[in-house]
Design an enzyme around this catalytic site. Sequence first.
Site, PDB file in Angstrom:
ATOM      1  N   ASP A  21      58.304 -47.879   7.338  1.00 15.03           N
ATOM      2  CA  ASP A  21      59.186 -47.312   8.360  1.00 15.03           C
ATOM      3  C   ASP A  21      58.579 -47.476   9.756  1.00 15.03           C
ATOM      4  O   ASP A  21      57.359 -47.462   9.906  1.00 15.03           O
ATOM      5  CB  ASP A  21      59.407 -45.820   8.043  1.00 15.03           C
ATOM      6  CG  ASP A  21      60.608 -45.259   8.760  1.00 15.03           C
ATOM      7  OD1 ASP A  21      61.388 -46.034   9.361  1.00 15.03           O
ATOM      8  OD2 ASP A  21      60.787 -44.026   8.724  1.00 15.03           O
ATOM      9  N   HIS A  38      61.125 -55.916  12.892  1.00  8.66           N
ATOM     10  CA  HIS A  38      61.173 -56.334  11.482  1.00  8.66           C
ATOM     11  C   HIS A  38      60.327 -57.594  11.268  1.00  8.66           C
ATOM     12  O   HIS A  38      59.613 -57.717  10.279  1.00  8.66           O
ATOM     13  CB  HIS A  38      62.615 -56.594  11.046  1.00  8.66           C
ATOM     14  CG  HIS A  38      63.490 -55.371  11.105  1.00  8.66           C
ATOM     15  ND1 HIS A  38      63.083 -54.152  10.627  1.00  8.66           N
ATOM     16  CD2 HIS A  38      64.748 -55.177  11.603  1.00  8.66           C
ATOM     17  CE1 HIS A  38      64.048 -53.263  10.808  1.00  8.66           C
ATOM     18  NE2 HIS A  38      65.074 -53.856  11.407  1.00  8.66           N
ATOM     19  N   LEU A 132      48.983 -58.786  -9.756  1.00 14.61           N
ATOM     20  CA  LEU A 132      49.843 -57.754  -9.152  1.00 14.61           C
ATOM     21  C   LEU A 132      51.323 -58.073  -9.345  1.00 14.61           C
ATOM     22  O   LEU A 132      51.745 -59.228  -9.201  1.00 14.61           O
ATOM     23  CB  LEU A 132      49.545 -57.685  -7.644  1.00 14.61           C
ATOM     24  CG  LEU A 132      50.453 -56.774  -6.807  1.00 14.61           C
ATOM     25  CD1 LEU A 132      50.169 -55.304  -7.102  1.00 14.61           C
ATOM     26  CD2 LEU A 132      50.280 -57.050  -5.309  1.00 14.61           C
TER      27      LEU A 132
END
Length: 249
Positions: A21, A38, A132
Site C-alpha cells: 500500500d 505503481h 518459493l
Amino acid sequence: MISKEQILENIIPKHVAIIMDGNGRWAKKKGNSRIFGHKNGVKAVRDAVEAAAELGVSYLTLYAFSTENWNRPKAEVQALMALLVQAIHNEVDNLNKNNIKLLVIGDTASLPNDVNSNLNLAMEKTAKNTGLKLVLALSYSSRWEVIKAVKSIASDIKTNKITPNDIDESLFQQYLETSNMPDPELLIRTSGELRLSNFLLYQMAYSELYFTEKLWPDFRKEDFYNAIYDFQHRERRFGKISEQLNNDN
Ligand code: FPP
C-alpha cells in the site's frame, strides 16, 4: 535496521502475505501521477520476492489487485493491468533463475485476456520450480472467495459428492483459492494503514500482523528482514497460555 545475519534460520514463516500500500501517496509526494507510484512499486516487489526466496519462505502472497480496485478510475485500472503484463513478462527469466513458481489466486476470469495469457504462460514456464511459491492475488477479495467456496460446497451437496456432515475446517480449506497452501503466519502492510482490506480473512485467523509506515515503493529487503525479525520475537499462543507453550517444546 535488521540485517540478514540477525534472522534466526529456524523460525522462518512458511507463508508471508503482503498488502502493498501507498503507491499513490508516494507518487503524490513527488508531484507525480499515481501510475508513477505503481511503476516504482515493481522494484519493491522484486526486493520482497528476493528477500523471501533467500530466507527460505515457502509462500509469498502479494495483494496486487483487489475486487474493489476495479472501482478506481478506468485509466488507472488500465495502466495497472498493462504494468502487470509487462512485469510478468520481464520477470519470468528471473523467476526461473531463482527457482520460483508463480501462482495466482482470485477471479482471473474477470481479468483482461492479455493479462490472463501472460499469467498462464508465466505459470507454465515456472511450473516445475521447487523453491518459493509467489502467489499473486489478482481481482481477489476474501468475501468473494468465501462466497464462491460456499456455492461450490452447496453444489457438491446437491449432487451428493459430499454431505453436510463432511463439512469441517479441512474440507472448507479445500474449497478456498488457497487450498493446499499453509495459512499465512505473517501479514505485512505498508503505508501506515491499519486494516486487512478484505485480504485472506479466513486464512489469517492466527496470523501475526506487522504494519510499517514505509510507502510500498520505498520497501526494501531490509524492511522485509525487519518484519521477519519482529515476527521471530513474538509469542504465538494460539489461544493457549505461555506456560503451556513451553511444555509443548
Ligand atoms: C496500493 O497502493 C497498490 C496497488 C493497488 C497496486 C500494487 C501494484 C503494484 C506494486 C504493481 C505491480 C505488481 C506486481 C505483482 C508486479 P495505492 O494505489 O492504494 O496507494 P495509496 O493508498 O497511496 O493511494
